[in-house]
Enzyme design. Structure first.
Site, PDB file in Angstrom:
ATOM      1  N   PHE A 164      25.929   7.115  30.767  1.00 26.49           N
ATOM      2  CA  PHE A 164      26.132   6.027  30.547  1.00 26.49           C
ATOM      3  C   PHE A 164      24.548   5.130  30.995  1.00 26.49           C
ATOM      4  CE2 PHE A 164      26.519   7.104  34.843  1.00 26.49           C
ATOM      5  CZ  PHE A 164      25.917   5.223  35.699  1.00 26.49           C
ATOM      6  N   LYS A 188      28.981  11.488  20.698  1.00 26.53           N
ATOM      7  CA  LYS A 188      30.048  10.478  22.005  1.00 26.53           C
ATOM      8  C   LYS A 188      29.672  10.303  22.716  1.00 26.53           C
ATOM      9  CE  LYS A 188      32.304  11.244  25.315  1.00 26.53           C
ATOM     10  NZ  LYS A 188      32.742  10.357  26.262  1.00 26.53           N
ATOM     11  N   GLU A 191      31.562   6.102  27.952  1.00 27.05           N
ATOM     12  CA  GLU A 191      32.361   5.425  27.547  1.00 27.05           C
ATOM     13  C   GLU A 191      32.693   4.018  28.828  1.00 27.05           C
ATOM     14  OE1 GLU A 191      34.571   7.894  31.123  1.00 27.05           O
ATOM     15  OE2 GLU A 191      33.126   8.117  28.814  1.00 27.05           O
ATOM     16  N   SER A 241      25.513  15.369  34.616  1.00 23.69           N
ATOM     17  CA  SER A 241      25.244  15.868  35.541  1.00 23.69           C
ATOM     18  C   SER A 241      25.376  16.925  35.735  1.00 23.69           C
ATOM     19  CB  SER A 241      26.585  15.083  36.667  1.00 23.69           C
ATOM     20  OG  SER A 241      27.862  15.801  36.073  1.00 23.69           O
ATOM     21  N   CYS A 296      17.990   9.615  35.322  1.00 15.79           N
ATOM     22  CA  CYS A 296      17.967  11.114  36.007  1.00 15.79           C
ATOM     23  C   CYS A 296      16.325  11.406  35.995  1.00 15.79           C
ATOM     24  CB  CYS A 296      18.523  12.091  35.214  1.00 15.79           C
ATOM     25  SG  CYS A 296      17.472  12.048  33.413  1.00 15.79           S
ATOM     26  N   GLU A 395      22.669  14.175  44.479  1.00 19.01           N
ATOM     27  CA  GLU A 395      22.330  13.127  43.408  1.00 19.01           C
ATOM     28  C   GLU A 395      22.848  11.900  43.586  1.00 19.01           C
ATOM     29  OE1 GLU A 395      20.787  12.743  38.723  1.00 19.01           O
ATOM     30  OE2 GLU A 395      22.472  14.054  38.807  1.00 19.01           O
TER      31      GLU A 395
END
Length: 510
Positions: A164, A188, A191, A241, A296, A395
């Site tokens: 995201f 993909k 969402e 992740s 990240c 994280e």
């Protein structure tokens, strides 16, 4: 042509737009009966409803890609290059439209969203040089009358599963080299902010990309597992992740797929006593709180060496009240909201957790968060963080910056190298010898010297070490081209038929 991003302006936030799949060159409404909400994080209201794909709908996208691959792989390198220059031009022309989608569904400020699109565009530009990137090698007369040469060929249907936090850039890191190499692609996206991917799909169609070469399916774990398990998908790229990256790698590779799965990070920025403290403080605030810390490659831990700690903390503390938090569409905003209410609340728990574990809360982002219904959290700063604390180990993925203090350079390097993550790291110093030694000593995939976020340019490759990467190859750049192709070596002879004979011995090269 394409629907412009202005349809999702805040004035229309009360309307809920349906976001559908893109299969075989057109929008395809979902039939699974399942969907998920998409929010405007600045307002805290739902603006979209995204269809969730079933296994059958994922298969429809794969079959469209499989059909398209047969002709797409035959396109000459010259035609692919011409097409990529058109793609590059359209993405450039519509960069602000793409950025608005990111701001209105992710929450990042518009300037940051534009920067994301620009970095993704760099990878598209790199792929405009695909004829050079796919050049093989040739050895004439390797043996008497025999030539040997190498070529690289596409894999077939490949897929990307993206996060995201960079809804435009990370997909570009994947689909651009994959398609340029001659593959067909199934994306993909997250969402949580899916609209940019469908908008880009329309741009690719306008550029002239054949139907089926690029497909988008939305969804949750059902769609993810369908991608990972589909027998006709040859390779999967993933960013997210570490627990999910490990799952993606193990699930897909067990089914014979090539996998690059990039996981999480806990990026350290080491500040030595000789560093320019003002420069280091500017960098720490920028890299720690940019995009609300949902990166990240964000700096989440500062390591103050020797006597640098007090001065560094004071310099950062002075800058925090000047960070303007607000709607990403407000040109004065420097940091927007977090992507969802649940994520904002989870990040906020680390402030109390840090205090309970013994850290000093220098700034509590809950106290400076804007009022209203948005998913806001202001900038937080925790001092005296220890490696055994959760705020150090986890994280957090939000605007919470921690500072730990050590006495020596060796202690600082040991902290980085003992951390399970190895994505990025930075050192701030005026000593060139120390900086050179640091890049030799440190166990991380990307290193910055007086650069807080060392994301490589497009003609190098992006990726970490240790639990930040599962698989052998990094994303985009030369390794991206290698990932989306496989090598083939051809040994050819065109002899005089009169010299042909049966020889059961081992092939000779003399």
């Amino acid at each position: 042509m394409t629907e412009v991003a202005d349809q999702f302006t805040e004035e229309r936030a009360g309307e809920v737009t349906r976001i559908s799949h893109w299969i075989d060159g057109q929008r395809v409404e979902g039939r699974s009966g399942r969907s998920g909400p998409v929010y405007n994080p600045a307002l805290g209201v739902q603006t979209g409803e995204v269809d969730f794909a079933s296994v059958e709908e994922v298969d429809a996208a794969v079959q469209a890609a499989k059909r398209a691959f047969e002709s797409w792989r035959t396109f000459s390198l010259s035609r692919r290059t011409e097409l990529f220059f058109r793609i590059r031009q359209l993405v450039h022309e519509h960069s602000e439209d793409i950025a608005k989608f990111l701001t209105l569904e992710h929450g990042k400020v518009l300037s940051d969203a534009k920067g994301e699109v620009a970095r993704g565009l760099e990878v598209i530009e790199f792929c405009c040089g695909i004829p050079e990137l796919l050049k093989g090698e040739f050895s004439e007369q390797a043996s008497t009358g025999i030539d040997v040469y190498s070529i690289r060929q596409p894999l077939g249907v490949v897929a990307g599963i993206t996060p995201f936090n960079f809804p435009a850039m990370v997909p570009m890191w994947m689909w651009a080299p994959a398609i340029a190499c001659g593959n067909a692609f199934v994306l993909k996206p997250s969402e949580k902010d899916p609209s940019a991917s469908v908008f880009v799909a329309e741009l690719l169609k306008e550029a002239g990309l054949p139907d089926g070469v690029f497909n988008v399916v939305h969804g949750d774990k059902v769609a993810v597992d369908a991608v990972l398990e589909h027998p006709e998908i040859a390779a999967v790229s993933f960013v997210g992740s570490t627990p999910i990256a490990r799952y993606v790698y193990e699930t897909a590779s067990a089914r014979g797929k090539r996998v690059q799965a990039l996981g999480g990070a806990k990026n350290h920025m080491i500040v030595l006593p000789d560093a320019d403290i003002d420069m280091a403080a500017d960098a720490a605030v920028s890299a720690g709180y940019g995009s609300a810390g949902e990166r990240c490659m964000a700096v989440s831990m500062l390591v103050a060496v020797g006597g640098a700690g007090d001065e560094l903390v004071e310099a950062i503390k002075e800058r925090l009240p000047k960070v303007k938090v607000g709607s990403g569409l407000d040109p004065d905003s420097e940091m927007g909201p977090l992507v969802t209410r649940e994520h904002r609340d989870k990040v906020a728990t680390y402030i109390d957790k840090g205090r309970e574990e013994g850290a000093k809360v220098v700034a509590d982002g809950r106290e400076s968060a804007p009022d209203g219904g948005g998913f806001y959290l202001g900038v937080s700063l925790l001092d005296y963080v220890k490696p055994e604390m959760d705020v150090y180990k986890d994280e957090i993925f939000g605007p919470v910056l921690g500072i730990t203090r050590v006495e020596t350079y060796d202690e600082a390097v040991r902290l980085v190298n003992e951390n399970p993550y190895g994505n990025g790291v930075a050192i701030f110093t005026r000593d060139g010898g120390v900086a050179r030694q640091f890049q030799f000593d440190v166990a991380a995939g990307m290193v910055g010297v007086n650069v807080p976020i060392p994301v490589p340019v497009a003609y190098y490759s992006f990726g970490g070490w240790k639990s930040s990467l599962f698989g052998d190859l990094h994303v985009y750049g030369p390794e991206g081209i290698q990932f989306y192709t496989r090598g083939k070596v051809v040994t050819a002879r065109w002899p005089d038929p009169a010299t042909s004979k049966v020889d059961l011995g081992f092939p000779q090269t003399r």
